[in-house]
Design a protein around this motif. Structure first.
Motif, PDB file in Angstrom:
ATOM      1  N   GLN A 389       0.817  -1.212   0.000  1.00 50.55           N
ATOM      2  CA  GLN A 389       0.000   0.000   0.000  1.00 50.55           C
ATOM      3  C   GLN A 389       0.854   1.267   0.000  1.00 50.55           C
ATOM      4  O   GLN A 389       0.394   2.337  -0.402  1.00 50.55           O
ATOM      5  CB  GLN A 389      -0.938  -0.005   1.209  1.00 50.55           C
ATOM      6  N   ALA A 390       2.106   1.131   0.446  1.00 51.71           N
ATOM      7  CA  ALA A 390       2.997   2.293   0.523  1.00 51.71           C
ATOM      8  C   ALA A 390       3.856   2.435  -0.729  1.00 51.71           C
ATOM      9  O   ALA A 390       4.825   3.208  -0.726  1.00 51.71           O
ATOM     10  CB  ALA A 390       3.886   2.175   1.760  1.00 51.71           C
ATOM     11  N   TYR A 391       3.487   1.746  -1.803  1.00 51.96           N
ATOM     12  CA  TYR A 391       4.326   1.696  -3.015  1.00 51.96           C
ATOM     13  C   TYR A 391       4.824   3.079  -3.435  1.00 51.96           C
ATOM     14  O   TYR A 391       6.027   3.291  -3.645  1.00 51.96           O
ATOM     15  CB  TYR A 391       3.538   1.053  -4.165  1.00 51.96           C
ATOM     16  N   ASP A 392       3.926   4.036  -3.582  1.00 53.46           N
ATOM     17  CA  ASP A 392       4.298   5.357  -4.095  1.00 53.46           C
ATOM     18  C   ASP A 392       5.171   6.148  -3.119  1.00 53.46           C
ATOM     19  O   ASP A 392       5.792   7.143  -3.508  1.00 53.46           O
ATOM     20  CB  ASP A 392       3.047   6.180  -4.416  1.00 53.46           C
ATOM     21  N   LEU A 393       5.202   5.724  -1.862  1.00 49.74           N
ATOM     22  CA  LEU A 393       5.941   6.464  -0.838  1.00 49.74           C
ATOM     23  C   LEU A 393       7.337   5.900  -0.590  1.00 49.74           C
ATOM     24  O   LEU A 393       8.138   6.530   0.103  1.00 49.74           O
ATOM     25  CB  LEU A 393       5.152   6.447   0.478  1.00 49.74           C
ATOM     26  N   ILE A 394       7.622   4.723  -1.129  1.00 47.14           N
ATOM     27  CA  ILE A 394       8.920   4.094  -0.886  1.00 47.14           C
ATOM     28  C   ILE A 394      10.036   4.996  -1.402  1.00 47.14           C
ATOM     29  O   ILE A 394      10.016   5.438  -2.550  1.00 47.14           O
ATOM     30  CB  ILE A 394       8.982   2.709  -1.562  1.00 47.14           C
ATOM     31  N   GLY A 395      10.985   5.278  -0.546  1.00 45.12           N
ATOM     32  CA  GLY A 395      12.094   6.164  -0.882  1.00 45.12           C
ATOM     33  C   GLY A 395      11.871   7.608  -0.498  1.00 45.12           C
ATOM     34  O   GLY A 395      12.795   8.421  -0.584  1.00 45.12           O
ATOM     35  N   GLU A 397      10.256  10.763   2.270  1.00 44.73           N
ATOM     36  CA  GLU A 397      10.303  11.079   3.699  1.00 44.73           C
ATOM     37  C   GLU A 397       9.063  10.593   4.437  1.00 44.73           C
ATOM     38  O   GLU A 397       9.018  10.644   5.669  1.00 44.73           O
ATOM     39  CB  GLU A 397      10.450  12.591   3.902  1.00 44.73           C
ATOM     40  N   HIS A 398       8.079  10.064   3.722  1.00 42.30           N
ATOM     41  CA  HIS A 398       6.814   9.660   4.340  1.00 42.30           C
ATOM     42  C   HIS A 398       6.844   8.235   4.895  1.00 42.30           C
ATOM     43  O   HIS A 398       5.919   7.825   5.591  1.00 42.30           O
ATOM     44  CB  HIS A 398       5.677   9.803   3.328  1.00 42.30           C
ATOM     45  N   VAL A 399       7.876   7.473   4.547  1.00 40.61           N
ATOM     46  CA  VAL A 399       8.081   6.154   5.150  1.00 40.61           C
ATOM     47  C   VAL A 399       9.569   6.005   5.445  1.00 40.61           C
ATOM     48  O   VAL A 399      10.395   6.800   4.987  1.00 40.61           O
ATOM     49  CB  VAL A 399       7.596   4.993   4.247  1.00 40.61           C
ATOM     50  N   GLY A 638       9.567  10.490  19.303  1.00 42.99           N
ATOM     51  CA  GLY A 638       9.348   9.646  18.141  1.00 42.99           C
ATOM     52  C   GLY A 638       8.866  10.413  16.931  1.00 42.99           C
ATOM     53  O   GLY A 638       9.041  11.632  16.814  1.00 42.99           O
ATOM     54  N   ASP A 639       8.238   9.693  16.025  1.00 41.76           N
ATOM     55  CA  ASP A 639       7.741  10.271  14.792  1.00 41.76           C
ATOM     56  C   ASP A 639       6.401   9.636  14.439  1.00 41.76           C
ATOM     57  O   ASP A 639       5.799   8.935  15.247  1.00 41.76           O
ATOM     58  CB  ASP A 639       8.756  10.097  13.660  1.00 41.76           C
ATOM     59  N   PHE A 640       5.949   9.861  13.218  1.00 44.43           N
ATOM     60  CA  PHE A 640       4.620   9.427  12.796  1.00 44.43           C
ATOM     61  C   PHE A 640       4.492   7.910  12.699  1.00 44.43           C
ATOM     62  O   PHE A 640       3.386   7.396  12.537  1.00 44.43           O
ATOM     63  CB  PHE A 640       4.274  10.058  11.441  1.00 44.43           C
TER      64      PHE A 640
END
Length: 755
Positions: A389-395, A397-399, A638-640
């Motif tokens: 589900q996180a495909y577009d975010l890989i690489g 700052e959102h993951v 921590g973080d998100f």
């Protein structure tokens, strides 16, 4: 594109009157980027001009043996390729299996167990393990401390990871920080990893805020700062030499890189890790990194055949590698900017440059890859569905991404296994040595066995610098690394004969072309370890275990390991693994049961924050609200993706605990009054890694909730803030720092018991 080098000469510093100037047109290791070289070459023996010789160590983090184009990769790395084509590549260079031991051995010229860095600096195992205290003992000076005695200026940038985590506080102790170890300036981060867009940033001995720039990336900022140091240095005191170490954190998880670098590799990895690994292997043989007789090994355990994956799996896993490849190219570009600047200020020809990686690529991403840095280190799996589900975010700052272990094996081509193991996949790394006048056999490959502890002795040997008897009044222990100076000009020079390895119970010993590996199961007696034997002089890839046929040789190497282990302080061993995060020695500040923090305190990394793992504790905060609009964060860690935050919003008291995609939120049923009040969060442990949260105002309970699961090892890789959430916000309920607009008197943590 790499700029065309220009000729710079420094007549006051030339020992040889007659220089041979050669101009050559080169193609960088199969890359299409063509560069010109115009460098003076001394006609004398291997020695450097003591009057003016700079030293630069460039250290990559978790980059595998084959990740640079000059070592077999398809990834574009033209600037390190240029260094390789104009310097030497060592194809038999070895490091320790993980970060801190390698970095400390590099800087000291000794074996890491000798001085207390037998494992990562996060793990201070206390007085019972003097070889694993997460620090360099003062009897083992760094090259910066040695060169300071020779009137060098010393600059450290990037990842440090050579101070116990519980020392990484804005109030020190500072003796194991860079400025305490001989460096004049430091810009970077202290722990093993950090967010690349919002790092836990330190300037000299001070935690500082990340610049408010939408396109900030730590690797670029680090090189900007290095170039500034050098500009100032050569402008003010051009006759004085400098030592600089650039320590990139970019290939360590989390992989975060500008999107355009990911797009450069779109579709490049659709053919999969099996095909790419074979192509790298074939290229390594073609360019001479591997001998033609090298054996191509099978996939590591747990790595599936690419063709056995679903279409969606292949798509997602390819995206991970696109991001990783992009981060290599981006890092290489920053190295190019550093080289350009050395050239622009006339210092490239006066600088010995050494490029290396600190260990093999990490397999922690597992079968599916990972998108949450902290969960990975807590050994909490992330579902395939979450990752996809996180495909577009890989690489981005959102993951906090880490590629699957299948790609890690590709990085470590042609070797088996990964970082943290004592197989070659964890130990063998790329090494490039560049100096225009010293190295005449440009572009050649050296096959001598070299260990990371040998680099600083080699540099000192080239400079003709002796280790002082005392530094800062402390008697020094001898260098135990071995100079490989002769191999720089003699391809037939002898390499190292013997080298031991040990990391958290995993051990190995190399001697004269043979290598024995002790495979240890955590919790078992070391006498039960299974030993494998490889004749690596003939079997570079550890393809064939020949232990059964060479019992006498194996016994000989086992005895040799024990001899070397006694000599270098390897015993006692520990097999804690990731459980080392739970080690809080009694002599550390973190072992207290009560902490009082005041508003305005600088950011405090998690490794030095109150140790709340698997125990009851409370956070009490006396506040003053002038009106009902006063709100904001009281304390956040921590973080998100992982951590907790305690805040007031819309007049309500709120506590959130983040464990990956699971958010536990408790909110008060009553409003926090205007004026003075004491708000409190209490966590009561009800079982292992679970408990009940209650909120109270002036001693009156106003909310309660359950937390079904807490972090078992480490809360986050982003630390604690008072009165605001300084880097990545923990909660999605607020934006930015969400600074408390009222007044905080103090924040008091009380733990059920001291650790």
């Amino acid at each position: 594109m790499y700029n065309v080098p220009k000729q710079f000469t420094w007549p006051p510093f030339q020992k040889v009157a007659t220089l041979l100037t050669s101009v050559t047109l080169l193609t960088a290791c199969g890359n299409s980027n063509k560069v010109m070289e115009n460098v003076p070459v001394e006609e004398s023996n291997p020695s450097l001009d003591r009057e003016k010789m700079n030293i630069a160590y460039i250290v990559l983090d978790d980059s595998g043996y084959s990740d640079l184009s000059s070592f077999g990769s398809e990834i574009q790395s033209p600037h390190t390729d240029w260094l390789a084509e104009n310097g030497l590549r060592y194809n038999n260079f070895h490091v320790t299996p993980t970060c801190s031991p390698t970095r400390s051995a590099l800087l000291t010229g000794r074996q890491s167990h000798e001085f207390g860095m037998g494992t990562v600096a996060n793990f201070d195992l206390g007085p019972d393990f003097p070889n694993k205290r997460g620090r360099i003992q003062p009897e083992f000076a760094t090259i910066a401390e040695i060169l300071k005695e020779e009137d060098y200026n010393n600059y450290a940038l990037g990842k440090w990871h050579l101070s116990p985590s519980h020392h990484a506080t804005p109030a020190g102790p500072y003796e194991n920080w860079p400025l305490g170890k001989g460096f004049d300036r430091f810009y970077g981060f202290l722990e093993d990893s950090t967010d690349q867009m919002k790092p836990e940033l330190v300037n000299d001995n001070t935690f500082i805020d990340v610049p408010d720039e939408s396109d900030y990336h730590f690797s670029e900022a680090m090189v900007d700062q290095a170039n500034q140091y050098i500009t100032d240095h050569v402008s003010i005191d051009p006759d004085k030499p400098f030592f600089v170490t650039l320590n990139f954190g970019a290939q360590h998880q989390p992989i975060q890189v500008p999107e355009e670098y990911i797009q450069m590799y779109e579709g490049e990895y659709d053919e999969g890790w099996d095909s790419i690994r074979k192509k790298r292997f074939d290229k390594q043989i073609e360019i001479g990194i591997l001998p033609k007789k090298a054996e191509f090994i099978n996939r590591n355990p747990g790595v599936k055949a690419w063709n056995a994956l679903t279409e969606e799996e292949r798509k997602t896993y390819a995206r991970f590698q696109e991001a990783y490849a992009g981060s290599i190219t981006y890092t290489d570009e920053q190295i190019g900017r550093f080289m350009d600047h050395l050239r622009a200020v006339g210092e490239l020809e006066n600088t010995l440059i050494i490029v290396m990686s600190d260990d093999g690529a990490s397999g922690l991403g597992g079968e599916n890859g990972a998108i949450n840095h902290t969960l990975t280190y807590n050994a909490i799996p992330q579902s395939k569905e979450e990752v996809m589900q996180a495909y577009d975010l890989i690489g981005s700052e959102h993951v906090k991404a880490e590629f699957p272990s299948g790609w890690a094996q590709v990085s470590n081509t042609p070797f088996k296994m990964y970082k943290s193991t004592t197989f070659e996949g964890g130990l063998r790394a790329p090494l490039i040595v560049y100096h225009p006048s010293l190295i005449k056999d440009k572009g050649e490959i050296r096959e001598q066995y070299v260990h990371v502890s040998d680099i600083t002795p080699t540099v000192l040997d080239l400079l003709g610098v002796e280790l002082p008897e005392k530094i800062k009044g402390i008697k020094q222990e001898p260098l135990t690394g071995e100079s490989f100076k002769q191999s720089l000009t003699n391809p037939k020079a002898e390499g190292k004969k013997t080298q031991y390895y040990e990391h958290l119970g995993q051990r190995a010993i190399y001697h004269d072309g043979w290598k024995a590996i002790g495979i240890h199961q955590n919790g078992e007696d070391y006498d039960k370890d299974v030993w494998e034997l490889y004749h690596v002089a003939e079997d570079m890839t550890e393809h064939k275990n020949v232990a059964r046929d060479n019992v006498k040789k194996l016994k000989e190497l086992q005895e040799l390991f024990n001899t070397e282990a006694e000599k270098f302080n390897v015993f006692p061993m520990s097999d804690l693994g990731l459980g080392g995060f739970l080690s809080v020695p009694e002599d550390s500040n973190r072992a207290k049961s009560r902490f009082t923090f005041y508003p305005g305190m600088s950011h405090l990394p998690e490794g030095a924050a109150p140790f709340t793992i698997n125990k009851s504790y409370s956070i009490q905060v006396p506040v003053v609200r002038e009106n009902s609009a006063d709100e904001g964060v009281l304390v956040a860690l921590g973080d998100f993706q992982s951590g907790y935050t305690f805040y007031i919003q819309n007049n309500k008291l709120v506590y959130e605990y983040i464990l990956g995609t699971k958010v536990y939120k408790v909110e008060s049923s009553e409003e926090v009054p205007v004026g003075n009040s004491v708000v409190e969060m209490q966590f009561k442990k009800t079982g292992n890694y679970q408990g009940t949260v209650s909120l109270s105002i002036d001693g009156r309970q106003v909310a309660e909730g359950e937390i079904e699961k807490t972090h078992p090892l480490k809360l986050s890789f982003e630390g604690l803030d008072i009165g605001q959430d300084n880097l990545n916000p923990v909660s999605q309920a607020y934006e930015g720092k969400f600074k408390f607009s009222g007044t905080i008197e103090k924040v008091v943590f009380e733990l059920e018991e001291a650790h």
